[in-house]
Design a protein around this motif. Structure first.
Motif, PDB file in Angstrom:
ATOM      1  N   VAL A 223       0.986  -1.195  -0.071  1.00  4.58           N
ATOM      2  CA  VAL A 223       0.068   0.012  -0.061  1.00  4.58           C
ATOM      3  C   VAL A 223       0.771   1.265  -0.135  1.00  4.58           C
ATOM      4  N   ILE A 224       1.892   1.257   0.617  1.00  7.34           N
ATOM      5  CA  ILE A 224       2.706   2.338   0.935  1.00  7.34           C
ATOM      6  C   ILE A 224       3.383   2.697  -0.428  1.00  7.34           C
ATOM      7  N   LYS A 225       4.176   1.435  -1.114  1.00  6.10           N
ATOM      8  CA  LYS A 225       4.916   1.588  -2.293  1.00  6.10           C
ATOM      9  C   LYS A 225       3.939   2.222  -3.269  1.00  6.10           C
ATOM     10  N   ARG A 226       2.536   2.033  -3.304  1.00  8.42           N
ATOM     11  CA  ARG A 226       1.661   2.757  -4.392  1.00  8.42           C
ATOM     12  C   ARG A 226       1.414   4.303  -4.363  1.00  8.42           C
ATOM     13  N   GLY A 227       2.228   4.791  -2.967  1.00 11.79           N
ATOM     14  CA  GLY A 227       1.919   6.144  -2.856  1.00 11.79           C
ATOM     15  C   GLY A 227       1.118   6.563  -1.658  1.00 11.79           C
ATOM     16  N   ASP A 228       0.679   5.651  -0.893  1.00 15.14           N
ATOM     17  CA  ASP A 228       0.046   5.851   0.428  1.00 15.14           C
ATOM     18  C   ASP A 228       0.693   6.842   1.311  1.00 15.14           C
ATOM     19  N   PRO A 229       0.300   8.049   1.703  1.00 12.85           N
ATOM     20  CA  PRO A 229       1.264   8.874   2.504  1.00 12.85           C
ATOM     21  C   PRO A 229       1.312   8.481   4.064  1.00 12.85           C
ATOM     22  N   TYR A 230       0.920   7.348   4.413  1.00 11.58           N
ATOM     23  CA  TYR A 230       0.459   7.314   5.941  1.00 11.58           C
ATOM     24  C   TYR A 230       1.866   7.090   6.817  1.00 11.58           C
ATOM     25  N   GLN A 231       2.733   6.250   6.164  1.00 16.74           N
ATOM     26  CA  GLN A 231       4.056   6.181   6.764  1.00 16.74           C
ATOM     27  C   GLN A 231       4.987   7.536   6.887  1.00 16.74           C
ATOM     28  N   LYS A 232       4.926   8.336   6.076  1.00 15.66           N
ATOM     29  CA  LYS A 232       5.357   9.499   5.997  1.00 15.66           C
ATOM     30  C   LYS A 232       5.129  10.537   7.014  1.00 15.66           C
ATOM     31  N   GLN A 233       3.822  10.426   7.097  1.00 17.33           N
ATOM     32  CA  GLN A 233       2.837  11.280   7.936  1.00 17.33           C
ATOM     33  C   GLN A 233       2.958  10.902   9.186  1.00 17.33           C
TER      34      GLN A 233
ATOM     35  N   ILE B 195      -2.264  -8.069  10.250  1.00 14.26           N
ATOM     36  CA  ILE B 195      -3.252  -9.379   9.680  1.00 14.26           C
ATOM     37  C   ILE B 195      -2.668 -10.115   8.520  1.00 14.26           C
ATOM     38  N   GLY B 196      -2.429 -11.439   8.367  1.00 14.57           N
ATOM     39  CA  GLY B 196      -1.969 -12.030   7.126  1.00 14.57           C
ATOM     40  C   GLY B 196      -0.532 -12.128   6.885  1.00 14.57           C
ATOM     41  N   PRO B 197      -0.216 -13.030   5.784  1.00 12.25           N
ATOM     42  CA  PRO B 197       1.107 -13.336   5.721  1.00 12.25           C
ATOM     43  C   PRO B 197       1.872 -12.166   4.751  1.00 12.25           C
ATOM     44  N   VAL B 198       1.294 -11.159   3.981  1.00 10.44           N
ATOM     45  CA  VAL B 198       1.931 -10.331   3.156  1.00 10.44           C
ATOM     46  C   VAL B 198       2.891  -9.377   4.334  1.00 10.44           C
ATOM     47  N   LYS B 199       3.850  -8.869   3.636  1.00  7.06           N
ATOM     48  CA  LYS B 199       4.924  -7.938   4.436  1.00  7.06           C
ATOM     49  C   LYS B 199       4.268  -6.539   4.881  1.00  7.06           C
ATOM     50  N   TRP B 200       4.396  -6.264   5.973  1.00  4.40           N
ATOM     51  CA  TRP B 200       3.680  -5.123   6.567  1.00  4.40           C
ATOM     52  C   TRP B 200       4.849  -4.171   7.022  1.00  4.40           C
ATOM     53  N   LEU B 201       4.366  -2.867   7.548  1.00  2.30           N
ATOM     54  CA  LEU B 201       5.420  -1.790   7.883  1.00  2.30           C
ATOM     55  C   LEU B 201       6.122  -2.272   9.143  1.00  2.30           C
ATOM     56  N   GLU B 202       7.390  -2.235   9.169  1.00  2.00           N
ATOM     57  CA  GLU B 202       8.283  -2.673  10.445  1.00  2.00           C
ATOM     58  C   GLU B 202       9.029  -1.556  11.071  1.00  2.00           C
ATOM     59  N   PRO B 203       9.555  -1.549  12.195  1.00  2.40           N
ATOM     60  CA  PRO B 203       9.782  -2.775  13.016  1.00  2.40           C
ATOM     61  C   PRO B 203       8.374  -3.057  13.780  1.00  2.40           C
ATOM     62  N   PRO B 204       8.037  -4.285  14.191  1.00  3.40           N
ATOM     63  CA  PRO B 204       6.895  -4.574  15.011  1.00  3.40           C
ATOM     64  C   PRO B 204       7.002  -4.126  16.290  1.00  3.40           C
ATOM     65  N   THR B 205       5.801  -3.572  16.897  1.00  2.13           N
ATOM     66  CA  THR B 205       5.933  -2.855  18.120  1.00  2.13           C
ATOM     67  C   THR B 205       6.292  -3.903  19.356  1.00  2.13           C
ATOM     68  N   ASP B 206       5.863  -5.113  19.357  1.00  6.64           N
ATOM     69  CA  ASP B 206       6.358  -6.186  20.293  1.00  6.64           C
ATOM     70  C   ASP B 206       7.730  -6.383  20.114  1.00  6.64           C
ATOM     71  N   LYS B 207       8.396  -6.335  18.955  1.00  8.40           N
ATOM     72  CA  LYS B 207       9.868  -6.794  18.892  1.00  8.40           C
ATOM     73  C   LYS B 207      10.462  -5.522  19.439  1.00  8.40           C
ATOM     74  N   LEU B 208       9.915  -4.418  19.140  1.00  7.58           N
ATOM     75  CA  LEU B 208      10.803  -3.304  19.797  1.00  7.58           C
ATOM     76  C   LEU B 208      10.729  -3.039  21.318  1.00  7.58           C
TER      77      LEU B 208
END
Length: 310
Positions: A192-202, A227-240
């Motif tokens: 989703v981010i790679k298609r131009g969604d500004p969420y991460q930068k914002q 949710i699900g097997p696809v790649k999501w934004l990281e780092p995961p909060t629990d790992k952090l």
């Protein structure tokens, strides 16, 4: 007399345990969130919601049997109504459970409104949240009298919103200098981010602006609720959390930045699951900063945002 309708747009949440499965069905039926081929989206959503219902029901059992989001958004609407006055009518429109957008529009038009402002309760824009709510509004609005519509896309860097976040942290953590700040936001698929969604930068910009008010504080930003097997934004909060405690930080303040009401993501994932993880790893103090809800500065920010867009 001109009367402006304001719709507070939010995700919504099940208002009883029996509502959990239909809530999940509505969520997974949304193509803006789950990009399943449309022909099979609803059958797949039916299957996923049935499979996930039991586990998700447990979250809400721990939370008291329902989501508090509707009541908290209603309190935000009431506070904003008081601030805006009688020339406005504020209503709430939930995306996946009552009151739905159609119900909210019916309420507005009973008041004779002749203009509408759409105000998302998502400070950072994403097509999966604000975009989905806008799309649902556009679908439903065709059946109502056509009046001008103003859409607020985001306010992730609005000075009063940032000030509200800063004051909320200080009010709930007077000795903030002693803590590592762990900001957490809802994750999104990387595609989703790679298609131009500004969420991460914002989201990153929101965190940067908040931290400017806390000299020398050490911090990190993580993402939760994958949710699900696809790649999501990281780092995961629990790992952090694990890495932060192993690095020697024993006092952690967890600060949600993509939520303005409490959800299962805050009340269960952060307050129960991640807190237990931190305690098992030997944390001395684990403080979760509450969401803004109807914090006076946040309501002032919403008022200013509406008036500036008009």
């Amino acid at each position: 007399m001109t009367k402006i309708g304001v719709l507070l747009l939010n995700m919504g949440g099940p208002d009883s345990l029996s509502a959990v499965e239909p809530f999940l069905y509505n969520l997974f039926s949304d193509h803006d969130i789950i990009e399943i081929p449309r022909l099979i989206q609803k059958p797949v959503a039916k299957l996923i919601s049935k499979l996930r219902a039991k586990k998700t029901r447990h979250y809400y059992e721990v939370m008291g049997g329902k989501s508090p989001q509707k009541e908290q958004t209603e309190r935000q609407a009431q506070a904003l109504q008081r601030e805006l006055g009688e020339d406005f009518k504020v209503a709430i429109a939930m995306r996946y459970w009552h009151p739905f957008t159609e119900e909210a529009l019916e309420e507005l038009f009973k008041e004779g409104i002749n203009r509408i402002v759409l105000l998302p309760m998502y400070p950072q824009y994403s097509k999966t949240t604000t975009g989905s709510s806008f799309n649902e509004f556009d679908r439903v609005f065709k059946r109502f009298p056509q009046v001008p519509v103003v859409k607020v896309k985001s306010y992730h860097d609005h000075p009063l919103y940032i000030k509200a976040m800063v004051e909320n942290i200080k009010e709930n953590l007077p000795n903030w200098e002693d803590y590592f700040f762990l900001f957490t936001a809802h994750s999104l698929p990387v595609s989703v981010i790679k298609r131009g969604d500004p969420y991460q930068k914002q989201t990153e910009e929101t965190v940067r602006l908040i931290v400017e008010h806390f000299p020398k504080v050490e911090y990190a930003l993580g993402y939760q609720s994958k949710i699900g097997p696809v790649k999501w934004l990281e780092p995961p909060t629990d790992k952090l959390i694990e890495e932060t405690i192993k690095a020697g930080y024993k006092r952690i303040a967890v600060i949600p930045v993509s939520f303005v009401c409490e959800h299962s993501e805050t009340l269960y994932e952060l307050d129960v699951s991640y807190k237990k993880l931190a305690e098992n790893l030997g944390v001395e103090s684990f403080v979760r900063i509450p969401t803004l809800k109807d914090h006076p500065l946040f309501i002032s920010a919403l008022k200013e945002i509406i008036l500036s867009h008009l």
